[in-house]
Motif scaffolding. Structure first.
Motif, mmCIF file in Angstrom:
data_model
loop_
_atom_site.group_PDB
_atom_site.id
_atom_site.type_symbol
_atom_site.label_atom_id
_atom_site.label_comp_id
_atom_site.label_asym_id
_atom_site.label_seq_id
_atom_site.Cartn_x
_atom_site.Cartn_y
_atom_site.Cartn_z
ATOM 1 N N LEU A 42 0.836 -1.207 0.000
ATOM 2 C CA LEU A 42 0.000 0.000 0.000
ATOM 3 C C LEU A 42 0.868 1.253 0.000
ATOM 4 O O LEU A 42 0.644 2.188 -0.774
ATOM 5 N N LEU A 45 2.637 2.065 -3.422
ATOM 6 C CA LEU A 45 1.854 2.788 -4.425
ATOM 7 C C LEU A 45 1.737 4.262 -4.034
ATOM 8 O O LEU A 45 1.889 5.150 -4.877
ATOM 9 N N LEU A 244 -8.110 -3.850 -19.423
ATOM 10 C CA LEU A 244 -6.767 -4.246 -18.998
ATOM 11 C C LEU A 244 -5.801 -4.154 -20.185
ATOM 12 O O LEU A 244 -4.685 -3.653 -20.054
ATOM 13 N N ARG A 248 -2.555 -1.775 -20.415
ATOM 14 C CA ARG A 248 -1.210 -2.266 -20.737
ATOM 15 C C ARG A 248 -0.620 -1.497 -21.918
ATOM 16 O O ARG A 248 0.556 -1.170 -21.933
ATOM 17 N N GLY A 251 0.978 2.141 -21.339
ATOM 18 C CA GLY A 251 2.252 2.351 -20.668
ATOM 19 C C GLY A 251 3.436 1.649 -21.306
ATOM 20 O O GLY A 251 4.547 1.747 -20.817
ATOM 21 N N LEU A 305 0.631 10.026 -16.979
ATOM 22 C CA LEU A 305 0.490 8.637 -17.445
ATOM 23 C C LEU A 305 0.001 7.745 -16.313
ATOM 24 O O LEU A 305 -0.850 6.874 -16.501
ATOM 25 N N PHE A 306 0.549 8.009 -15.115
ATOM 26 C CA PHE A 306 0.135 7.194 -13.982
ATOM 27 C C PHE A 306 -1.354 7.366 -13.704
ATOM 28 O O PHE A 306 -2.077 6.394 -13.483
ATOM 29 N N SER A 309 -3.368 5.556 -16.461
ATOM 30 C CA SER A 309 -3.292 4.096 -16.296
ATOM 31 C C SER A 309 -4.086 3.653 -15.081
ATOM 32 O O SER A 309 -4.786 2.641 -15.116
ATOM 33 N N PHE A 310 -3.950 4.421 -13.996
ATOM 34 C CA PHE A 310 -4.625 4.046 -12.757
ATOM 35 C C PHE A 310 -6.135 3.974 -12.972
ATOM 36 O O PHE A 310 -6.787 3.001 -12.575
ATOM 37 N N LEU A 313 -6.956 0.939 -15.251
ATOM 38 C CA LEU A 313 -6.731 -0.352 -14.595
ATOM 39 C C LEU A 313 -7.712 -0.577 -13.451
ATOM 40 O O LEU A 313 -8.204 -1.702 -13.252
ATOM 41 N N ALA A 314 -8.044 0.494 -12.706
ATOM 42 C CA ALA A 314 -8.990 0.354 -11.595
ATOM 43 C C ALA A 314 -10.376 -0.010 -12.132
ATOM 44 O O ALA A 314 -11.072 -0.861 -11.583
ATOM 45 N N ARG A 317 -10.359 -3.622 -13.231
ATOM 46 C CA ARG A 317 -10.415 -4.526 -12.092
ATOM 47 C C ARG A 317 -11.820 -4.586 -11.499
ATOM 48 O O ARG A 317 -12.319 -5.659 -11.153
ATOM 49 N N ARG A 321 -13.735 -8.098 -11.360
ATOM 50 C CA ARG A 321 -14.010 -8.694 -10.048
ATOM 51 C C ARG A 321 -15.487 -8.643 -9.684
ATOM 52 O O ARG A 321 -15.921 -9.372 -8.805
ATOM 53 N N PHE B 106 -6.073 -4.767 -4.212
ATOM 54 C CA PHE B 106 -6.359 -3.785 -5.261
ATOM 55 C C PHE B 106 -5.073 -3.114 -5.743
ATOM 56 O O PHE B 106 -4.786 -3.060 -6.938
ATOM 57 N N VAL B 107 -4.281 -2.633 -4.784
ATOM 58 C CA VAL B 107 -3.038 -1.941 -5.129
ATOM 59 C C VAL B 107 -2.095 -2.880 -5.880
ATOM 60 O O VAL B 107 -1.447 -2.487 -6.846
ATOM 61 N N ILE B 110 -3.041 -3.166 -9.452
ATOM 62 C CA ILE B 110 -2.650 -1.962 -10.195
ATOM 63 C C ILE B 110 -1.147 -2.024 -10.500
ATOM 64 O O ILE B 110 -0.714 -1.816 -11.636
ATOM 65 N N PRO B 115 2.583 0.950 -15.810
ATOM 66 C CA PRO B 115 3.732 1.092 -16.715
ATOM 67 C C PRO B 115 5.058 0.970 -15.964
ATOM 68 O O PRO B 115 5.276 1.677 -14.985
ATOM 69 N N LEU B 118 7.401 3.960 -15.166
ATOM 70 C CA LEU B 118 7.131 4.852 -14.034
ATOM 71 C C LEU B 118 7.850 4.377 -12.780
ATOM 72 O O LEU B 118 8.232 5.191 -11.932
#
Lengths: 325, 277
Positions: A42, A45, A244, A248, A251, A305-306, A309-310, A313-314, A317, A321, B106-107, B110, B115, B118
């Motif tokens: 955690l 990130l 997803l 991918r 990035g 970019l982060f 992507s976040f 991707l979130a 997911r 799920r 979750f993390v 991700i 990428p 990063l």
């Protein structure tokens, strides 16, 4: 009565207390380590987000939010903006998804419904191996093999065919260089294909046989069962799989850097050389000294970019799920 | 509704197209491997393994890059392996059903797909800038961050396959949790955990972007982790983009080495897992 209970207790007391003896010291340490490693991920990130934001802050302070909308990228006048790279990142990734999607649908259909049992595993593994090939290898293959082929055999006929049309023509404008958005998108498509396919197959295999057999029972063909039963059943997770793949593709760095042409100009053409956020960072970093506005702009690009992507991707997911939980 | 004949024809057509797509995917894999073999094999001499990088036109090999890669992957696994296995165990055991567990899962998902470039930038601002230079340590730590999510995911998945009854039986005998985990659950899921570790090594071996900003690359032989360190992917990147023919063919030799290594690791881990089940 009491005596018996006590006797039983003392009779069994020794092995239990022995066991507790090792557990009393080791267990708290072990459990703490387990929790610590979970919390470490955690924090990791959080640290990545904080460092990228902090690193890119000077660029944000210098250019303001205009940084995101500015198409400038001029190292000489030190005027930087992210628009060209954001556009290139999204454009190439969307081409990749559009190309990979029908292929994934087809291959997943083949693997779940058509392939004879002995072929399923080897073919499935071979498709997965496409995901194992390192990014830089795709870059070299793309640069030395695919780019010349596209320049010679794909672009000239497309330019002849569509180049003069009023609106679509803009997509096919420019000389047939081989490298550019389209080539980057195609290479990315091959790279994300295994990820999307694997998740499609996993989803399709979880469709209850009863549903499929009911459809077969009323006379549906294999394809009709796939299209009308299996795919609708797994729809949510399959959209998650596509996201997803998109995440991918956004990035990917090395493969794109080799084939996109690395031009920081805005162009609507599929054939025009462009740049993605990742390729720009990889390319321009060596000429960005510590403390320069360029370096902080690159870090700010990394932060953007982060964030992109976040979100993707979130979302992916959550969709994948949602069915499992 | 269309006639039966038409529906059957559609069915056959879609089946043919789908089979064609699958064949196409196999063809792509074959094409990539053929490219690597046809261009890399002629350049793959003994010199690649025994000599360090030399200026263009003087021969030379990839020894420094191979050694650098092995060192950095080794350290990355030494750091990331235990953290990944512990975190995966946490998610499958203590963290199950807790908020921290859900957040960590979750993390991790991700981080698994984030990428990789990063992660390189992150280590650059976290370690390279404050410590005043590119280093093998920075490269190793960047790779460690990239292998952790792979190991966490496989470890958790594999531990979830271990029957609860096995754990309960051990607890019922009075075993403390560390013994249950280390001697019962981990042992039962051993093959799966090893698979995750092998896949993580394969990922670390091919990563290029995160090393650009951390260990940078080095054309001389160096095992000093506090200095810039060579690595196979960086050497390939540097040589493939150069205008010198002998450097480009050296890049193909390196590309062949990496790809064969990565694919063998992948196939081996799958066979290993299949055999143990």
């Amino acid at each position: 009565m009491d005596a018996t209970v006590d006797g039983m207790r003392s009779g069994s007391a020794e092995p239990i207390s022995k066991a507790k003896g090792t557990g009393r010291i080791a267990d708290p340490i072990f459990v703490t380590l387990l929790w610590a490693s979970g919390i470490f991920v955690l924090i990791l990130l959080g640290l990545i987000i904080a460092e990228l934001f902090k690193g890119g802050l000077p660029a944000l302070q210098h250019f303001g939010l205009d940084f995101i909308w500015s198409s400038a990228w001029n190292p000489v006048t030190e005027n930087f903006g992210a628009l060209v790279m954001i556009y290139g990142t999204l454009f190439s990734a969307i081409i990749a998804v559009i190309v990979a999607l029908p292929l994934s649908f087809g291959i997943a259909f083949f693997l779940t419904e058509i392939a004879p049992q002995p072929l399923k595993r080897p073919v499935g593994v071979a498709v997965q191996l496409l995901a194992a090939v390192p990014s830089i290898i795709y870059g070299m293959w793309g640069f030395f093999v695919v780019v010349p082929l596209i320049a010679a055999y794909v672009q000239p006929p497309l330019i002849d065919l569509f180049g003069d049309l009023p609106v679509i023509g803009a997509l096919f404008a420019g000389p047939p260089l081989g490298s550019g958005m389209l080539t980057a998108g195609l290479i990315l498509a091959v790279m994300i294909l295994p990820f999307i396919t694997a998740m499609f197959v996993e989803t399709l295999e979880s469709v209850p046989p009863m549903l499929k057999e009911s459809a077969y029972g009323i006379g549906a063909t294999t394809y009709e069962v796939y299209k009308n039963v299996s795919v609708p059943y797994g729809k949510t997770a399959m959209v998650g799989a596509i996201m997803l793949g998109l995440g991918r593709a956004l990035g990917e760095t090395m493969a794109v850097t080799f084939v996109i042409g690395n031009a920081t100009r805005l162009s609507a053409s599929l054939f025009a050389p462009g740049a993605t956020i990742a390729s720009t960072i990889a390319n321009e970093f060596p000429e960005a000294p510590i403390g320069s506005l360029k370096l902080t702009s690159l870090l700010q690009l990394g932060f953007i970019l982060f964030v992109i992507s976040f979100i993707v991707l979130a979302l992916s997911r959550a969709l994948v799920r949602s069915r499992l939980d | 509704m269309a006639s039966l004949a038409a529906r059957r024809a559609t069915d056959r057509a879609v089946k043919a197209i789908s089979t064609g797509f699958a064949v196409f995917a196999l063809f792509l894999l074959g094409w990539i491997l053929w490219t690597l073999l046809s261009r890399g094999l002629p350049a793959l001499g003994l010199n690649v393994f025994t000599q360090v990088t030399k200026p263009p036109g003087q021969g030379g090999g990839l020894l420094n890059a191979i050694v650098g890669s092995l060192i950095q992957i080794g350290i990355a696994m030494a750091i990331g392996g235990p953290i990944g296995i512990f975190c995966g165990t946490f998610l499958a055991e203590n963290g199950k059903g807790t908020k921290v567990g859900a957040a960590a899962r979750f993390v991790n998902d991700i981080l698994l797909s984030a990428p990789s470039i990063l992660v390189g930038l992150f280590i650059y601002t976290l370690l390279v800038v404050p410590l005043g230079g590119f280093s093998g340590w920075a490269g190793s730590i960047a790779l460690a961050i990239l292998v952790i999510p792979v190991i966490v995911r496989t470890t958790e998945d594999m531990l979830n396959l271990v029957p609860v009854g096995l754990r309960e039986a051990a607890f019922a005998l009075g075993a403390p949790q560390w013994k249950v985990v280390m001697f019962i659950t981990w042992r039962a899921a051993r093959a799966g955990i090893v698979t995750g570790v092998l896949l993580a090594i394969a990922r670390a071996a091919g990563e290029t972007a995160p090393l650009l900003f951390t260990s940078l690359g080095n054309n001389a032989m160096s095992t000093d982790l506090s200095k810039p360190m060579a690595s196979l992917p960086i050497a390939i990147y540097q040589f493939a983009g150069s205008p010198f023919d002998d450097w480009v063919s050296l890049a193909w030799a390196g590309a062949l080495l990496i790809t064969v290594g990565v694919l063998v690791l992948n196939v081996a881990s799958r066979l290993f897992l299949a055999r143990s089940h």
